[in-house]
Design a protein around this motif. Structure first.
Motif, PDB file in Angstrom:
ATOM      1  N   ILE A 297      -8.462 -26.371 -39.276  1.00 53.58           N
ATOM      2  CA  ILE A 297      -9.085 -26.333 -40.607  1.00 53.58           C
ATOM      3  C   ILE A 297      -8.983 -24.935 -41.210  1.00 53.58           C
ATOM      4  O   ILE A 297      -8.616 -24.769 -42.383  1.00 53.58           O
ATOM      5  N   ILE A 298      -9.287 -23.926 -40.404  1.00 55.25           N
ATOM      6  CA  ILE A 298      -9.293 -22.557 -40.930  1.00 55.25           C
ATOM      7  C   ILE A 298      -7.883 -22.039 -41.165  1.00 55.25           C
ATOM      8  O   ILE A 298      -7.557 -21.551 -42.258  1.00 55.25           O
ATOM      9  N   LEU A 299      -7.027 -22.139 -40.159  1.00 52.57           N
ATOM     10  CA  LEU A 299      -5.708 -21.507 -40.253  1.00 52.57           C
ATOM     11  C   LEU A 299      -4.731 -22.266 -41.142  1.00 52.57           C
ATOM     12  O   LEU A 299      -3.870 -21.654 -41.779  1.00 52.57           O
ATOM     13  N   ASP A 300      -4.860 -23.595 -41.214  1.00 55.47           N
ATOM     14  CA  ASP A 300      -3.889 -24.381 -41.970  1.00 55.47           C
ATOM     15  C   ASP A 300      -4.371 -24.816 -43.343  1.00 55.47           C
ATOM     16  O   ASP A 300      -3.546 -25.156 -44.206  1.00 55.47           O
ATOM     17  N   ILE A 301      -5.700 -24.817 -43.552  1.00 56.87           N
ATOM     18  CA  ILE A 301      -6.220 -25.326 -44.832  1.00 56.87           C
ATOM     19  C   ILE A 301      -6.993 -24.252 -45.595  1.00 56.87           C
ATOM     20  O   ILE A 301      -6.615 -23.872 -46.705  1.00 56.87           O
ATOM     21  N   ARG A 302      -8.060 -23.739 -44.982  1.00 60.54           N
ATOM     22  CA  ARG A 302      -8.958 -22.859 -45.738  1.00 60.54           C
ATOM     23  C   ARG A 302      -8.422 -21.445 -45.916  1.00 60.54           C
ATOM     24  O   ARG A 302      -8.587 -20.856 -46.990  1.00 60.54           O
ATOM     25  N   PHE A 303      -7.791 -20.886 -44.892  1.00 63.46           N
ATOM     26  CA  PHE A 303      -7.312 -19.505 -44.997  1.00 63.46           C
ATOM     27  C   PHE A 303      -6.207 -19.361 -46.042  1.00 63.46           C
ATOM     28  O   PHE A 303      -6.294 -18.496 -46.926  1.00 63.46           O
ATOM     29  N   PRO A 304      -5.153 -20.186 -46.011  1.00 62.78           N
ATOM     30  CA  PRO A 304      -4.139 -20.059 -47.070  1.00 62.78           C
ATOM     31  C   PRO A 304      -4.693 -20.345 -48.453  1.00 62.78           C
ATOM     32  O   PRO A 304      -4.289 -19.717 -49.436  1.00 62.78           O
ATOM     33  N   ARG A 305      -5.656 -21.281 -48.528  1.00 63.95           N
ATOM     34  CA  ARG A 305      -6.258 -21.580 -49.826  1.00 63.95           C
ATOM     35  C   ARG A 305      -7.048 -20.391 -50.349  1.00 63.95           C
ATOM     36  O   ARG A 305      -6.959 -20.050 -51.544  1.00 63.95           O
TER      37      ARG A 305
ATOM     38  N   VAL B 192      -0.856 -39.169 -58.504  1.00 57.31           N
ATOM     39  CA  VAL B 192      -2.263 -38.800 -58.295  1.00 57.31           C
ATOM     40  C   VAL B 192      -2.367 -37.309 -58.033  1.00 57.31           C
ATOM     41  O   VAL B 192      -3.255 -36.621 -58.547  1.00 57.31           O
ATOM     42  N   ASN B 193      -1.460 -36.790 -57.226  1.00 56.54           N
ATOM     43  CA  ASN B 193      -1.451 -35.350 -56.948  1.00 56.54           C
ATOM     44  C   ASN B 193      -1.201 -34.557 -58.219  1.00 56.54           C
ATOM     45  O   ASN B 193      -1.807 -33.504 -58.441  1.00 56.54           O
ATOM     46  N   LEU B 194      -0.306 -35.049 -59.068  1.00 53.31           N
ATOM     47  CA  LEU B 194      -0.018 -34.378 -60.335  1.00 53.31           C
ATOM     48  C   LEU B 194      -1.232 -34.393 -61.240  1.00 53.31           C
ATOM     49  O   LEU B 194      -1.520 -33.406 -61.933  1.00 53.31           O
TER      50      LEU B 194
ATOM     51  N   SER C 246      -6.629 -26.745 -59.534  1.00 59.04           N
ATOM     52  CA  SER C 246      -7.170 -26.779 -58.176  1.00 59.04           C
ATOM     53  C   SER C 246      -6.352 -25.857 -57.278  1.00 59.04           C
ATOM     54  O   SER C 246      -5.146 -25.704 -57.460  1.00 59.04           O
ATOM     55  N   PHE C 247      -7.037 -25.252 -56.298  1.00 53.51           N
ATOM     56  CA  PHE C 247      -6.352 -24.429 -55.297  1.00 53.51           C
ATOM     57  C   PHE C 247      -6.078 -25.215 -54.022  1.00 53.51           C
ATOM     58  O   PHE C 247      -5.616 -24.640 -53.037  1.00 53.51           O
ATOM     59  N   SER C 248      -6.357 -26.506 -54.009  1.00 50.96           N
ATOM     60  CA  SER C 248      -6.194 -27.295 -52.794  1.00 50.96           C
ATOM     61  C   SER C 248      -4.716 -27.572 -52.518  1.00 50.96           C
ATOM     62  O   SER C 248      -3.881 -27.563 -53.421  1.00 50.96           O
ATOM     63  N   GLY C 249      -4.426 -27.825 -51.250  1.00 57.77           N
ATOM     64  CA  GLY C 249      -3.074 -28.214 -50.862  1.00 57.77           C
ATOM     65  C   GLY C 249      -2.067 -27.080 -50.815  1.00 57.77           C
ATOM     66  O   GLY C 249      -0.864 -27.318 -50.694  1.00 57.77           O
ATOM     67  N   ILE C 250      -2.522 -25.841 -50.895  1.00 58.41           N
ATOM     68  CA  ILE C 250      -1.603 -24.689 -50.864  1.00 58.41           C
ATOM     69  C   ILE C 250      -1.332 -24.288 -49.423  1.00 58.41           C
ATOM     70  O   ILE C 250      -2.247 -24.127 -48.626  1.00 58.41           O
TER      71      ILE C 250
END
Length: 337
Positions: free
Chosen positions: A53-61, A178-180, A187-191
């Motif tokens: 969660i931290i390294l792959d999702i929250r940290f890059p975001r 939907v993503n578009l 949104s900053f999600s998915g980065i």
């Protein structure tokens, strides 16, 4: 002592940046203790799920929110300098909306043709849209003498571009649309880390280039005649400001969609914090201020109604719009004196 105030202001921004970065890593629909988060960052342990969660999702975001927030604030500062207007920004001038429209058209065309567009392609599309709208605004500036009318025209351009984008997104027939649609709301999600590396490679050199232009910017703020007497070629200098501002706002739009009010509010908040308008201080301070502001707003967007996530522009508008109102009221009082 002014120098002491500057040091304290920079330290305040750096401390806030670090604090919000850590809180963004820990807070969310899944709460992770600070101690465990620090262990994961040091590579010294932590549960596998928390580590992912931290390294792959929250940290890059979080890193992306800081970079893009800084880019947006700096873009607003450059536009305010260019137009000598305190409420000029990529959002109010329609530049972000133009970039959003072109990116949406390119994304839909690519989806229909089963073509994948890389990060640089997205930035190029956003840059093209930003330049188109910026060019139209510059043409209007030759016809419209009052800056207030120019800002209103920019807002109308933004609404037109947003309406066309919403129309195109609504009737696009693809499962990935939907993503578009989520992207079009900001949104900053998915980065990913790859996206973060690309935006850093674009934004950080532009930040350095802007900082190196601090002296010409300072002269330009004193008036075009003064700047010319200082040996500055006004035409080239204005073109550089346009290009740098467009690159920064395009990078934000390409990865996060339209983000409102950051470019207007942050430069004024930073200016009040430092008590100066010197570009050599304002350029790095605006970037740090934008990073702090967007990390804070992204945190609220994620945790207020978790697991439901708010659009980032919804939160930035809540804090940015009152600043704009305050600026307009203060300018009105200054004119009446």
């Amino acid at each position: 002592m002014k120098s002491t105030r500057y040091v304290i202001a920079f330290l305040t921004l750096l401390v806030l940046l670090c604090c919000f970065l850590l809180v963004n890593l820990c807070a969310g629909s899944v709460q992770i203790p600070l101690g465990e988060a620090l262990l994961i960052l040091r590579g010294a342990g932590g549960e596998e799920v928390a580590r992912d969660i931290i390294l792959d999702i929250r940290f890059p975001r979080a890193v992306a929110a800081a970079i893009l927030g800084g880019a947006l604030a700096l873009s607003g500062y450059l536009l305010q300098t260019f137009f000598h207007n305190p409420i000029a920004s990529p959002f109010t001038l329609g530049i972000s909306s133009g970039a959003k429209l072109v990116v949406a058209l390119v994304m839909i065309a690519a989806l229909n043709c089963s073509i994948q567009i890389g990060s640089l392609g997205m930035i190029a599309a956003a840059f093209g849209g930003a330049l188109l709208c910026m060019g139209f605004v510059l043409l209007l500036s030759r016809v419209v003498s009052q800056m207030s009318m120019l800002i209103i025209s920019g807002v109308m351009i933004g609404y037109i571009c947003s309406a066309v984008t919403d129309f195109v997104v609504t009737f696009a027939d693809d499962a990935n649309i939907v993503n578009l649609h989520n992207w079009s709301k900001g949104s900053f999600s998915g980065i990913s880390w790859g996206n973060t590396a690309v935006m850093a490679a674009v934004v950080l050199p532009t930040l350095l280039g802007t900082f190196l232009l601090s002296k010409p910017i300072s002269a330009y703020q004193m008036g075009e005649t003064y700047a010319q007497n200082m040996g500055i070629h006004i035409g080239r200098f204005r073109m550089v400001l346009v290009l740098m501002s467009s690159i920064l706002s395009a990078c934000v739009t390409a990865f996060a969609g339209p983000v409102s009010f950051v470019g207007i509010a942050v430069p004024h908040l930073v200016k009040s914090l430092f008590g100066t308008a010197k570009p050599v201080l304002m350029v790095p301070a605006c970037f740090l201020g934008g990073a702090v502001f967007c990390l804070f707003c992204d945190l609220l967007a994620r945790v207020l109604f978790a697991p439901t996530e708010l659009g980032i522009s919804t939160v930035t508008a809540m804090f940015g719009a009152p600043v704009v109102i305050y600026i307009m009221v203060r300018r009105r009082k200054e004119r009446e004196r």
